[in-house]
Scaffold this motif. Structure first.
Motif, PDB file in Angstrom:
ATOM      1  N   ASN A 241       1.252  -0.947  -0.042  1.00  0.00           N
ATOM      2  CA  ASN A 241      -0.134  -0.390  -0.120  1.00  0.00           C
ATOM      3  C   ASN A 241       0.642   1.034   0.073  1.00  0.00           C
ATOM      4  O   ASN A 241       1.520   1.204   0.931  1.00  0.00           O
ATOM      5  N   GLN A 242       0.672   2.126  -1.070  1.00  0.00           N
ATOM      6  CA  GLN A 242       1.557   2.776  -1.226  1.00  0.00           C
ATOM      7  C   GLN A 242       1.027   4.223  -1.216  1.00  0.00           C
ATOM      8  O   GLN A 242      -0.775   4.011  -1.886  1.00  0.00           O
ATOM      9  N   VAL A 243       1.432   5.238   0.236  1.00  0.00           N
ATOM     10  CA  VAL A 243       0.312   6.024   0.196  1.00  0.00           C
ATOM     11  C   VAL A 243       1.088   7.602  -1.596  1.00  0.00           C
ATOM     12  O   VAL A 243       1.951   7.901  -1.101  1.00  0.00           O
ATOM     13  N   LYS A 244      -0.057   8.236  -1.806  1.00  0.00           N
ATOM     14  CA  LYS A 244      -0.129   8.469  -2.656  1.00  0.00           C
ATOM     15  C   LYS A 244      -1.300  10.135  -2.537  1.00  0.00           C
ATOM     16  O   LYS A 244      -2.110   9.404  -1.584  1.00  0.00           O
ATOM     17  N   LYS A 245      -0.856  10.770  -3.245  1.00  0.00           N
ATOM     18  CA  LYS A 245      -2.144  12.212  -3.219  1.00  0.00           C
ATOM     19  C   LYS A 245      -3.016  11.311  -3.753  1.00  0.00           C
ATOM     20  O   LYS A 245      -4.477  11.321  -2.316  1.00  0.00           O
ATOM     21  N   ASP A 246      -3.423  10.651  -4.591  1.00  0.00           N
ATOM     22  CA  ASP A 246      -4.681   9.658  -4.951  1.00  0.00           C
ATOM     23  C   ASP A 246      -5.720   9.039  -3.792  1.00  0.00           C
ATOM     24  O   ASP A 246      -6.850   8.427  -4.279  1.00  0.00           O
ATOM     25  N   ASN A 247      -4.574   8.297  -2.920  1.00  0.00           N
ATOM     26  CA  ASN A 247      -5.622   7.945  -1.319  1.00  0.00           C
ATOM     27  C   ASN A 247      -5.447   8.186  -0.432  1.00  0.00           C
ATOM     28  O   ASN A 247      -5.889   7.353   0.922  1.00  0.00           O
ATOM     29  N   ILE A 248      -5.322   9.376  -0.196  1.00  0.00           N
ATOM     30  CA  ILE A 248      -5.463  10.200   1.469  1.00  0.00           C
ATOM     31  C   ILE A 248      -6.592  10.479   1.139  1.00  0.00           C
ATOM     32  O   ILE A 248      -6.809  11.128   0.412  1.00  0.00           O
ATOM     33  N   PHE A 249      -7.260  10.259   2.607  1.00  0.00           N
ATOM     34  CA  PHE A 249      -8.420  10.941   2.953  1.00  0.00           C
ATOM     35  C   PHE A 249      -8.439  12.419   3.403  1.00  0.00           C
ATOM     36  O   PHE A 249     -10.048  12.982   4.027  1.00  0.00           O
ATOM     37  N   TYR A 250      -7.513  12.699   4.093  1.00  0.00           N
ATOM     38  CA  TYR A 250      -7.769  13.969   4.779  1.00  0.00           C
ATOM     39  C   TYR A 250      -7.896  15.282   3.665  1.00  0.00           C
ATOM     40  O   TYR A 250      -7.893  15.186   2.747  1.00  0.00           O
ATOM     41  N   LYS A 251      -8.902  15.776   4.768  1.00  0.00           N
ATOM     42  CA  LYS A 251      -9.325  17.349   4.116  1.00  0.00           C
ATOM     43  C   LYS A 251      -7.991  17.699   3.612  1.00  0.00           C
ATOM     44  O   LYS A 251      -7.811  18.562   2.413  1.00  0.00           O
ATOM     45  N   CYS A 252      -6.529  17.961   4.345  1.00  0.00           N
ATOM     46  CA  CYS A 252      -5.821  19.186   3.588  1.00  0.00           C
ATOM     47  C   CYS A 252      -4.971  18.052   2.910  1.00  0.00           C
ATOM     48  O   CYS A 252      -4.617  18.728   2.218  1.00  0.00           O
ATOM     49  N   GLY A 253      -5.240  16.419   1.960  1.00  0.00           N
ATOM     50  CA  GLY A 253      -4.602  16.152   1.094  1.00  0.00           C
ATOM     51  C   GLY A 253      -3.061  15.399   0.811  1.00  0.00           C
ATOM     52  O   GLY A 253      -2.923  14.884  -0.541  1.00  0.00           O
ATOM     53  N   TRP A 254      -2.962  16.032   1.652  1.00  0.00           N
ATOM     54  CA  TRP A 254      -1.352  14.685   2.066  1.00  0.00           C
ATOM     55  C   TRP A 254      -1.083  14.871   3.233  1.00  0.00           C
ATOM     56  O   TRP A 254      -1.557  14.216   4.532  1.00  0.00           O
ATOM     57  N   SER A 255       0.283  13.623   3.386  1.00  0.00           N
ATOM     58  CA  SER A 255       0.385  13.178   4.554  1.00  0.00           C
ATOM     59  C   SER A 255       2.038  12.855   5.018  1.00  0.00           C
ATOM     60  O   SER A 255       3.196  13.362   3.376  1.00  0.00           O
ATOM     61  N   PRO A 256       2.957  13.033   5.511  1.00  0.00           N
ATOM     62  CA  PRO A 256       4.449  12.578   5.798  1.00  0.00           C
ATOM     63  C   PRO A 256       4.810  11.582   5.384  1.00  0.00           C
ATOM     64  O   PRO A 256       5.786  11.391   4.843  1.00  0.00           O
ATOM     65  N   PHE A 257       3.586  10.910   5.179  1.00  0.00           N
ATOM     66  CA  PHE A 257       4.546   9.348   4.553  1.00  0.00           C
ATOM     67  C   PHE A 257       3.802   9.212   2.897  1.00  0.00           C
ATOM     68  O   PHE A 257       3.932   8.340   2.646  1.00  0.00           O
ATOM     69  N   GLU A 258       3.912  10.246   1.993  1.00  0.00           N
ATOM     70  CA  GLU A 258       4.286  10.075   0.582  1.00  0.00           C
ATOM     71  C   GLU A 258       4.785   9.372   0.144  1.00  0.00           C
ATOM     72  O   GLU A 258       6.170   9.984   1.071  1.00  0.00           O
ATOM     73  N   GLY A 259       4.943   8.647  -0.424  1.00  0.00           N
ATOM     74  CA  GLY A 259       6.316   8.124  -1.048  1.00  0.00           C
ATOM     75  C   GLY A 259       5.951   6.769  -0.128  1.00  0.00           C
ATOM     76  O   GLY A 259       7.533   5.686  -0.405  1.00  0.00           O
ATOM     77  N   VAL A 260       5.590   6.609   0.568  1.00  0.00           N
ATOM     78  CA  VAL A 260       5.948   5.599   1.804  1.00  0.00           C
ATOM     79  C   VAL A 260       5.201   4.430   1.186  1.00  0.00           C
ATOM     80  O   VAL A 260       4.451   4.243   1.008  1.00  0.00           O
ATOM     81  N   THR A 261       5.802   3.016   1.054  1.00  0.00           N
ATOM     82  CA  THR A 261       4.535   1.646   0.568  1.00  0.00           C
ATOM     83  C   THR A 261       4.914   0.931   1.670  1.00  0.00           C
ATOM     84  O   THR A 261       5.878   0.277   2.246  1.00  0.00           O
ATOM     85  N   PHE A 262       4.011   0.725   2.858  1.00  0.00           N
ATOM     86  CA  PHE A 262       3.608   0.547   3.975  1.00  0.00           C
ATOM     87  C   PHE A 262       3.462  -1.436   2.989  1.00  0.00           C
ATOM     88  O   PHE A 262       3.220  -1.581   1.967  1.00  0.00           O
ATOM     89  N   ASP A 263       4.069  -2.790   3.968  1.00  0.00           N
ATOM     90  CA  ASP A 263       3.842  -4.223   3.764  1.00  0.00           C
ATOM     91  C   ASP A 263       2.518  -4.376   3.756  1.00  0.00           C
ATOM     92  O   ASP A 263       1.619  -6.146   4.176  1.00  0.00           O
ATOM     93  N   ALA A 264       1.193  -3.520   4.929  1.00  0.00           N
ATOM     94  CA  ALA A 264      -0.489  -4.543   5.105  1.00  0.00           C
ATOM     95  C   ALA A 264      -0.955  -3.119   4.170  1.00  0.00           C
ATOM     96  O   ALA A 264      -0.620  -1.881   4.336  1.00  0.00           O
ATOM     97  N   SER A 265      -2.102  -3.060   4.724  1.00  0.00           N
ATOM     98  CA  SER A 265      -3.140  -2.316   4.292  1.00  0.00           C
ATOM     99  C   SER A 265      -4.330  -3.013   4.762  1.00  0.00           C
ATOM    100  O   SER A 265      -4.939  -4.536   5.422  1.00  0.00           O
ATOM    101  N   ILE A 266      -5.621  -1.921   5.320  1.00  0.00           N
ATOM    102  CA  ILE A 266      -7.186  -1.840   6.261  1.00  0.00           C
ATOM    103  C   ILE A 266      -7.520  -2.469   5.079  1.00  0.00           C
ATOM    104  O   ILE A 266      -8.518  -2.219   3.978  1.00  0.00           O
TER     105      ILE A 266
END
Length: 444
Positions: free
Chosen positions: A390-415
């Motif tokens: 699960n890679q954190v990208k702009k198009d899968n972020i649900f925060y209203k602010c639209g960004w994450s400090p984890f952008e670009g990180v690929t997690f090895d698990a997903s919810i």
């Protein structure tokens, strides 16, 4: 009656991992057994995926009322359930601030209508609202918040007489932001004289220093010991502070407890060069050595809880010189994933992670029937797919602010799925139209 039967779950709960089925009836966990069948239930086969209690986040800033361009109770709680957080406790530095019972109840009314996750709020203590605080019923909300160092939406409590009276006049948990204001101001003046507004972001943990944190935390702990108050120190960020806390007694017997946040466990001062003000938090992200000592204290139970301090700002606000860029960042969607990544790296066990993110917040705040997978408890549950990148990208972020400090990180698990009071509230990227979130109740 609505029934959901979860088959073939790998349950992580109360220091064990075991295979089980779970039957949900309405909002409650009705049965936990190795082989359940019910012809009236909707069956969901988890196929051996992890099933955790819903995460309880004891510190978030959802920005409503008054700061809703950054986030709202609706948008941020929606992101929270996408991240497996089913319960949150929101902070009082909104606009207006939550420093009267009237304003507290106004927030509860918003959440009752808009929240996707279970909710409570902290009541803000100030230099001049002691009488209002005395009127607050101990079961009305999750606790009292004190800013002993100024942060976003300055609510600094710096009157020592008032501070001791607050500590002496509430049975509720007092959660404190501990940074010594005079130390920070002296450091800030020094670096502003050198750099003006364009202080390098790398100076942030030097301005909001380890010394500032330790001075304030140790003072708050001394006051709690003097008055007998129930103190919870939020977002411990330094190695030196960890020695202020004990693991000699179980959590249920502690009068002084501690929390660490995801960003202090993940980032270090080496990340400022790449991330800049996106990882500007108060207290500051500090050294690798501090981070390692925080992990040690978390694992040996001097630190009791892992939380997020989710605090969104817009990218436009963050893209300012140091003195004008606000502190805080969005984290609720990715906090559990970050901890699961650390579990995969061998840093923490699944059982310990669930203890710190689910069980202990429920114990610490005396929350009624949440934080555990037990028959008769509310059905707040999270399905985790362990080998689902699960890679954190702009198009899968649900925060209203639209960004994450984890952008670009690929997690090895997903919810995979999140259940809130028995409702399948989040299902592989899809949110339910219905909301079933509840106001927290307490056993105090």
């Amino acid at each position: 009656m609505s029934k959901i039967l979860l088959k073939n779950a790998k349950v992580v709960n109360e220091n064990s991992v075991f295979e089980s089925d779970i039957l949900l009836e309405n909002d409650i966990i009705a049965r936990i057994d190795s082989d359940i069948s019910d012809t009236n239930a909707t069956v969901i086969d988890l196929k051996g995926d992890l099933l955790l209690p819903g995460v309880i986040d004891d510190q978030v800033h959802f920005r409503e009322p008054g700061l809703t361009h950054k986030g709202t109770i609706a948008t941020e709680s929606r992101a929270a359930i996408a991240g497996g957080i089913t319960t949150y406790m929101e902070q009082p530095n909104t606009n207006p601030q939550t420093t009267t019972i009237e304003k507290l109840e106004e927030k509860f009314a918003i959440a009752a209508k808009d929240s996707f996750a279970n909710f409570s709020f902290l009541f803000g203590g100030t230099n001049d609202n002691l009488e209002e605080l005395k009127k607050l019923d101990k079961n009305a909300c999750s606790g009292v918040k004190l800013f002993l160092g100024s942060s976003t939406g300055n609510m600094l409590v710096d009157n020592e007489v008032v501070l001791e009276k607050i500590f002496s006049n509430t049975e509720m948990v007092i959660s404190a932001h501990c940074e010594d204001e005079s130390t920070i101001r002296a450091n800030m003046a020094k670096y502003q004289e050198m750099y003006g507004d364009n202080i390098p972001i790398e100076m942030h943990p030097i301005i909001r220093s380890a010394e500032a944190c330790y001075l304030s935390s140790s003072k708050a702990i001394a006051l709690a010991k003097k008055t007998g108050a129930r103190l919870h120190v939020f977002h411990v960020s330094t190695g030196i502070e960890t020695d202020l806390f004990t693991n000699a007694i179980p959590l249920e017997e502690k009068r002084i407890t501690a929390e660490v946040c995801i960003h202090h466990l993940w980032f270090s001062d080496e990340d400022y060069a790449e991330k800049g003000t996106l990882i500007k938090w108060n207290p500051a992200v500090k050294t690798k050595s501090d981070r390692e000592k925080l992990w040690e204290a978390l694992l040996d139970d001097r630190i009791d809880v892992v939380a997020t301090d989710h605090a969104p700002h817009t990218l436009e606000e963050k893209d300012n010189p140091y003195t004008k860029a606000p502190s805080g960042g969005p984290l609720v969607q990715h906090a559990l994933l970050a901890m699961l990544q650390k579990e995969k790296e061998g840093k923490i066990s699944l059982e310990k992670m669930v203890e710190k993110m689910c069980h202990n917040p429920a114990k610490l705040f005396d929350i009624d029937r949440r934080g555990f997978i037990r028959e008769g408890y509310f059905a707040d549950l999270v399905q985790v797919k362990q080998n689902s990148q699960n890679q954190v990208k702009k198009d899968n972020i649900f925060y209203k602010c639209g960004w994450s400090p984890f952008e670009g990180v690929t997690f090895d698990a997903s919810i995979g799925r999140t259940f809130v009071n028995g409702l399948l509230a989040y299902d592989h990227g899809i949110f339910a139209n219905e909301k079933r979130a509840k106001r927290l109740t307490f056993n105090r």
